[in-house]
Design a protein around this motif. Structure first.
Motif, PDB file in Angstrom:
ATOM      1  N   ASN A 230      -6.927  -1.957  -0.499  1.00 39.93           N
ATOM      2  CA  ASN A 230      -5.831  -1.035  -0.219  1.00 39.93           C
ATOM      3  C   ASN A 230      -5.543  -0.206  -1.467  1.00 39.93           C
ATOM      4  OD1 ASN A 230      -4.460  -3.495  -1.448  1.00 39.93           O
ATOM      5  ND2 ASN A 230      -2.768  -2.013  -1.405  1.00 39.93           N
ATOM      6  N   HIS A 231      -4.889   0.904  -1.260  1.00 40.74           N
ATOM      7  CA  HIS A 231      -4.489   1.789  -2.361  1.00 40.74           C
ATOM      8  C   HIS A 231      -2.986   1.642  -2.571  1.00 40.74           C
ATOM      9  CE1 HIS A 231      -8.335   3.989  -2.556  1.00 40.74           C
ATOM     10  NE2 HIS A 231      -8.362   3.799  -1.234  1.00 40.74           N
ATOM     11  N   GLY A 232      -2.626   1.255  -3.786  1.00 34.55           N
ATOM     12  CA  GLY A 232      -1.220   1.062  -4.096  1.00 34.55           C
ATOM     13  C   GLY A 232      -1.037   0.966  -5.590  1.00 34.55           C
ATOM     14  N   PRO A 233       0.131   0.520  -6.031  1.00 31.71           N
ATOM     15  CA  PRO A 233       0.385   0.390  -7.467  1.00 31.71           C
ATOM     16  C   PRO A 233      -0.649  -0.551  -8.117  1.00 31.71           C
ATOM     17  CG  PRO A 233       2.413   0.151  -6.213  1.00 31.71           C
ATOM     18  CD  PRO A 233       1.312   0.134  -5.225  1.00 31.71           C
ATOM     19  N   ILE A 234      -1.082  -0.199  -9.308  1.00 30.85           N
ATOM     20  CA  ILE A 234      -2.036  -1.042 -10.031  1.00 30.85           C
ATOM     21  C   ILE A 234      -1.333  -2.305 -10.522  1.00 30.85           C
ATOM     22  CG2 ILE A 234      -3.558  -1.172 -12.033  1.00 30.85           C
ATOM     23  CD1 ILE A 234      -3.966   1.837 -11.818  1.00 30.85           C
ATOM     24  N   ILE A 235      -1.957  -3.444 -10.273  1.00 30.71           N
ATOM     25  CA  ILE A 235      -1.393  -4.709 -10.756  1.00 30.71           C
ATOM     26  C   ILE A 235      -1.799  -4.895 -12.214  1.00 30.71           C
ATOM     27  CG2 ILE A 235      -1.333  -7.208 -10.411  1.00 30.71           C
ATOM     28  CD1 ILE A 235      -2.115  -6.745  -7.516  1.00 30.71           C
ATOM     29  N   PRO A 236      -0.851  -5.048 -13.125  1.00 30.73           N
ATOM     30  CA  PRO A 236      -1.198  -5.212 -14.544  1.00 30.73           C
ATOM     31  C   PRO A 236      -2.127  -6.415 -14.747  1.00 30.73           C
ATOM     32  CG  PRO A 236       1.151  -4.811 -14.301  1.00 30.73           C
ATOM     33  CD  PRO A 236       0.613  -5.040 -12.916  1.00 30.73           C
ATOM     34  N   PRO A 237      -3.045  -6.333 -15.702  1.00 28.73           N
ATOM     35  CA  PRO A 237      -4.017  -7.423 -15.914  1.00 28.73           C
ATOM     36  C   PRO A 237      -3.356  -8.767 -16.212  1.00 28.73           C
ATOM     37  CG  PRO A 237      -4.699  -5.437 -17.085  1.00 28.73           C
ATOM     38  CD  PRO A 237      -3.314  -5.177 -16.572  1.00 28.73           C
TER      39      PRO A 237
ATOM     40  N   ALA B 232       0.835  -1.205   0.000  1.00 26.52           N
ATOM     41  CA  ALA B 232       0.000   0.000   0.000  1.00 26.52           C
ATOM     42  C   ALA B 232       0.870   1.255   0.000  1.00 26.52           C
ATOM     43  CB  ALA B 232      -0.922   0.000   1.212  1.00 26.52           C
ATOM     44  N   ASP B 233       0.337   2.317  -0.599  1.00 24.23           N
ATOM     45  CA  ASP B 233       1.032   3.612  -0.586  1.00 24.23           C
ATOM     46  C   ASP B 233       0.987   4.204   0.814  1.00 24.23           C
ATOM     47  OD1 ASP B 233       1.505   3.400  -3.310  1.00 24.23           O
ATOM     48  OD2 ASP B 233      -0.345   4.452  -3.855  1.00 24.23           O
ATOM     49  N   PRO B 234       2.087   4.824   1.269  1.00 26.39           N
ATOM     50  CA  PRO B 234       2.105   5.431   2.606  1.00 26.39           C
ATOM     51  C   PRO B 234       0.990   6.468   2.750  1.00 26.39           C
ATOM     52  CG  PRO B 234       4.319   5.295   1.708  1.00 26.39           C
ATOM     53  CD  PRO B 234       3.395   4.934   0.590  1.00 26.39           C
ATOM     54  N   GLY B 235       0.414   6.528   3.947  1.00 25.85           N
ATOM     55  CA  GLY B 235      -0.627   7.498   4.231  1.00 25.85           C
ATOM     56  C   GLY B 235      -2.000   7.114   3.731  1.00 25.85           C
ATOM     57  N   THR B 236      -2.173   5.904   3.237  1.00 26.61           N
ATOM     58  CA  THR B 236      -3.483   5.489   2.714  1.00 26.61           C
ATOM     59  C   THR B 236      -4.198   4.593   3.725  1.00 26.61           C
ATOM     60  OG1 THR B 236      -2.490   3.592   1.583  1.00 26.61           O
ATOM     61  CG2 THR B 236      -2.718   5.640   0.325  1.00 26.61           C
ATOM     62  N   LEU B 237      -5.410   4.185   3.349  1.00 24.08           N
ATOM     63  CA  LEU B 237      -6.269   3.410   4.225  1.00 24.08           C
ATOM     64  C   LEU B 237      -6.406   1.979   3.707  1.00 24.08           C
ATOM     65  CD1 LEU B 237      -8.409   3.290   6.571  1.00 24.08           C
ATOM     66  CD2 LEU B 237     -10.118   3.961   4.848  1.00 24.08           C
ATOM     67  N   ILE B 238      -6.303   1.044   4.637  1.00 21.30           N
ATOM     68  CA  ILE B 238      -6.568  -0.371   4.323  1.00 21.30           C
ATOM     69  C   ILE B 238      -7.829  -0.768   5.087  1.00 21.30           C
ATOM     70  CG2 ILE B 238      -5.733  -2.747   4.491  1.00 21.30           C
ATOM     71  CD1 ILE B 238      -2.905  -1.677   4.369  1.00 21.30           C
ATOM     72  N   SER B 239      -8.814  -1.294   4.382  1.00 27.43           N
ATOM     73  CA  SER B 239     -10.104  -1.573   5.021  1.00 27.43           C
ATOM     74  C   SER B 239     -10.490  -3.048   4.849  1.00 27.43           C
ATOM     75  CB  SER B 239     -11.203  -0.690   4.422  1.00 27.43           C
ATOM     76  OG  SER B 239     -11.370  -0.961   3.037  1.00 27.43           O
TER      77      SER B 239
END
Length: 462
Positions: free
Chosen positions: A394-401, A371-378
């Motif tokens: 979580n918010h982070g780098p997009i995983i390529p398809p 996850a990117d720092p400062g983001t929320l994991i729910s």
């Protein structure tokens, strides 16, 4: 062995069926012939009685009739027939009885009564011969009361029926043998595609699992088994390929910590070091040993899960409590990365507590790591018809398809260079998938601009 041959068994069964059919037809024809012969003999006797009655009534005198005995013998035509004409006092007018057989007392039919088949009497003589007899009253040319007895020895009929039975037995036997031979020949021809299929299967080994059995030209009855065998070969090929890939990945994963251990120990032995430096080397080695231990434990878990050796301890769990415990456990690691954990799971779920915690823990560890720092994991729950979905977002780098379909493979990493000492060795998501398979559920992932979402689906209709 021939006794176990399908062709021989079917040919024998075919021969038995043919023998039964031929026997049934033969019995029917035999009974029909016997009935027809009996009808012919009975009608001959009835006709003879009527003829003799007419002859007696139209004759000039009884003496004239007695003077021509050969005429009546010629009229009867063989030595198996007999004819007796007697006066009221018992004296004979005509007596044709070639073997002089004693005859039983017969009730003569009245002169005005027409003889019927039921009036014919069957009687067995003292010499064993069977006779058909018919007796009736008649009137002579001068009004004399006469008794006529017409008879026939049934030996000719019995001989004919005996000969027919013998031919019938021979026909049934030869027919069964012919049916067996032809059935065996046809079955061997019919089973030729099966032998060809066996040769094709025999030619496939571990190095040629990519080959498939031919479907074109295969009989309709064998196409479904051929398709099933081809599907099995496809699964075997896929399993062997995955096993080969797994072996290569396992060797690669183990080689890295082993290389690190050998290098650090080699350097420590080649150069004198202080106690603190040795302790630092040992501490580094312990990290690698821990990594190897986690990898071995994870592989052991996956092996047992695939063999369904782990029994589920299903119980009703409070998802709120499960989520709170996981958030408390990962909170220090999340704080170090500037992340915030929120638990929005609610309600109850029937599952194995340890396995559910491990699956959600692996997803949370993966989310905290990427996850990117400062983001929320729910942690959330979403209900669908017949399903309960537990979500980790979580918010982070997009995983390529192109990587989404491989995330749950063993030792697979989207970016191997980002492997960290505390990770699961590329087995975390594979463990999650195995846990869901044990529960009869499914796991899926979605990654886009809104973040990465892992979902665990549990069936609610159990």
């Amino acid at each position: 062995m021939r006794s176990k041959s399908i062709a021989w068994r079917l040919a024998l069964a075919f021969a038995m069926v043919c023998a039964l059919v031929l026997s049934a037809i033969g019995v029917f024809l035999y009974r029909s012939l016997a009935s027809e012969l009996a009808f012919r003999d009975d009608m001959a006797l009835l006709g003879r009685l009527e003829q003799v009655r007419a002859l007696l009534a139209d004759s000039d005198s009884l003496d004239a009739l007695q003077a021509r005995p050969r005429l009546y013998q010629n009229m009867l035509g063989n030595r198996d027939s007999l004819l007796l004409v007697r006066r009221a006092d018992g004296s004979s007018v005509i007596a044709i009885n070639p073997r002089q057989r004693e005859l039983p007392a017969l009730n003569a039919l009245p002169r005005e009564q027409m003889p019927q088949r039921r009036d014919v009497l069957t009687w067995q003589a003292s010499d064993g011969a069977e006779l058909a007899l018919l007796s009736g009253q008649a009137q002579g040319p001068n009004g004399e009361r006469l008794t006529v007895i017409a008879g026939k020895v049934l030996s000719e009929r019995e001989q004919m029926l005996g000969s027919y039975r013998l031919r019938l037995y021979l026909s049934v036997g030869l027919g069964a043998l012919l049916a067996f031979a032809l059935g065996l020949l046809l079955l061997r021809r019919g089973l030729q595609p099966l032998r060809q299929l066996s040769e094709a299967v025999r030619s496939i080994d571990l190095r040629s699992l990519d080959r498939r059995l031919p479907v074109e030209g295969t009989p309709t009855e064998l196409r479904e088994p051929v398709h099933a065998l081809n599907a099995m070969l496809a699964r075997l090929d896929d399993s062997v390929q995955r096993l080969s890939q797994f072996s290569a990945d396992l060797a690669h994963e183990i080689r890295t910590p082993l290389h690190t251990l050998l290098a650090s120990n080699g350097q420590a032995l080649n150069h004198p070091r202080s106690t603190a430096e040795y302790q630092e080397v040992l501490a580094s080695n312990m990290e690698e040993f821990e990594r190897l231990k986690r990898m071995a434990e994870n592989l052991m878990f996956l092996a047992r899960a695939e063999q369904a050796e782990r029994a589920l301890n299903l119980q009703t769990l409070s998802l709120q409590n499960v989520g709170d415990e996981l958030c408390d456990y990962f909170e220090p690691l999340a704080d170090d990365r500037g992340l915030q954990l929120q638990n929005h799971m609610h309600g109850e779920l029937l599952a194995d507590q340890q396995l559910l915690q491990r699956a959600l823990g692996n997803l949370l560890a993966n989310a905290v790591r990427h996850a990117d720092p400062g983001t929320l994991i729910s942690l959330q729950r979403r209900d669908a018809p017949g399903m309960c979905w537990l979500q980790v977002h979580n918010h982070g780098p997009i995983i390529p398809p192109e990587h989404l379909g491989k995330l749950f493979d063993r030792f697979y990493r989207v970016d191997p260079s980002r492997a960290e000492p505390g990770d699961s060795g590329g087995l975390g998501l594979a463990i999650v998938q195995s846990i869901m398979q044990l529960h009869g559920g499914e796991v899926r992932v979605r990654s886009d601009a809104a973040g990465t979402l892992f979902e665990l689906g549990f069936g609610t209709r159990r």
